[in-house]
Design an enzyme around this catalytic site. Structure first.
Site, PDB file in Angstrom:
ATOM      1  CD  GLU A 234      -1.042   0.597   3.692  1.00  0.00           C
ATOM      2  OE1 GLU A 234      -1.542   1.725   3.545  1.00  0.00           O
ATOM      3  OE2 GLU A 234      -1.165  -0.066   4.738  1.00  0.00           O
TER       4      GLU A 234
ATOM      5  CE  LYS B 282       0.790   2.171  14.876  1.00  0.00           C
ATOM      6  NZ  LYS B 282       0.491   2.193  13.439  1.00  0.00           N
TER       7      LYS B 282
END
Ligand code: PSU
Ligand code: MN
Length: 305
Positions: A30, A164
């Site tokens: 990406e 995260k």
């Protein structure tokens, strides 16, 4: 999908085209991680290094981005430099894609958009750092990353280091379960939390080897079950950060975002930049290494597929 029509939009780099035609393993990457996930100039070095690591594993890298309205599959060093240092590079998720393309603009692709374009090009495996997910407080804000819906519907396997704890990891895993996305953890059943080896949650299954992950991916699609597979690959020991330290930093970053009323697509980049500042660059070094680790794993899975 109308492949003739798609040709007007897609621009596949010759190195990637050749690999796809001859059945060589290809790994998609990406560009949001470059444009919005890391600072310049570290991001440009990272973008080149991660591609070379994939080549060293015998696979071909295909970094994906939107440049002047073209869906680029495979970037030149000049393109990578643009994504790393360009000003006002948009962050492009599924809803943004038609506008950017129609208006011939330039943007970095999130996990969701990278999956969409990888599937159009025929690429099955994609390596990133962390996926988006259900944000903390989503019960009120409705902030759930479009990455999760893409994993639900688009046939690409995504190798990440978990997510995260800026996210509600438990709710993110619940959402993936609802939409039928298998979560495979490499070498362990523990679901990792990006910088940290453990999140306190478990994935669905442990996979001992890349060949096992490839077998699950192949079988899912053979059975006609559309959608992605999430492969969670824990950060290597030597780069793993202390969970107590990181949770404190992340809690403070989330509180600061609330104080500044940051929301929508800006929240993830805000939190990433904040975490990097507070940890004085330690988190950046870990971020780079976990992404390298995922790229190598993705190359092995792509070869096994
Ligand atoms: N999480 C990270 N690093 C990132 C991102 C997420 O640890 O760089 C990026 C990815 O591109 C991901 C996107 O697809 O943020 C999710 O954004 P949002 O939450 O706005 O969907
Ligand atoms: Mn969001």
């Amino acid at each position: 999908m109308n492949t003739e029509l798609l040709k007007n939009y897609l621009e596949v780099l010759p190195e990637v085209q050749e690999a796809l035609q001859t059945g060589k393993p290809v790994v998609a990457l990406e560009s949001t991680i470059i444009s919005h996930g890391m600072p310049y100039p570290e991001n440009e070095k990272f973008a080149n290094d991660v591609e070379n690591l994939i080549r060293a594993e015998g696979a071909v890298p295909a970094t994906i981005a939107i440049i002047n309205g073209k869906l680029k599959v495979g970037l030149t060093p000049e393109d990578l430099s643009l994504m790393a240092s360009g000003k006002n590079i948009a962050k492009v998720s599924r809803r943004d894609l038609p506008y950017l393309v129609a208006m011939k603009q330039t943007g970095a692709t999130t996990v969701a958009t990278t999956m969409i374009i990888a599937e159009m090009a025929g690429i099955k495996v994609f390596a990133t750092g962390g996926i988006g997910g259900v944000h903390r407080g989503a019960q009120k804000t409705f902030d759930i990353s479009a990455d999760l819906q893409e994993l639900a519907h688009t046939n690409v396997a995504v190798v990440c280091a978990g997510c995260k704890s800026i996210l509600d990891i438990g709710l993110t895993l619940e959402y993936l379960e609802t939409f039928g996305v298998p979560v495979l953890c490499m070498g362990t059943k523990k679901f990792p939390a990006f910088y940290c080896k453990e999140s306190g949650f478990e994935g669905d299954y442990a996979c001992a080897a890349p060949e096992d992950a490839a077998a699950v991916i192949r079988t899912k699609w053979d059975l006609g079950l559309n959608g992605g597979v999430l492969i969670a690959n824990p950060i290597p020991d030597e780069w793993a950060m202390d969970p107590d330290r990181m949770n404190k930093v992340i809690d403070e970053a989330v509180a600061e975002a609330e104080r500044q009323h940051i929301h929508g697509k800006n929240i993830t980049p805000f939190l990433l930049a904040r975490i990097k500042d507070v940890t004085g660059g330690d988190s950046l070094a870990s971020n780079i290494q976990l992404a390298f680790n995922n790229a190598k794993m993705a190359a092995k899975i792509a070869a096994a597929l």
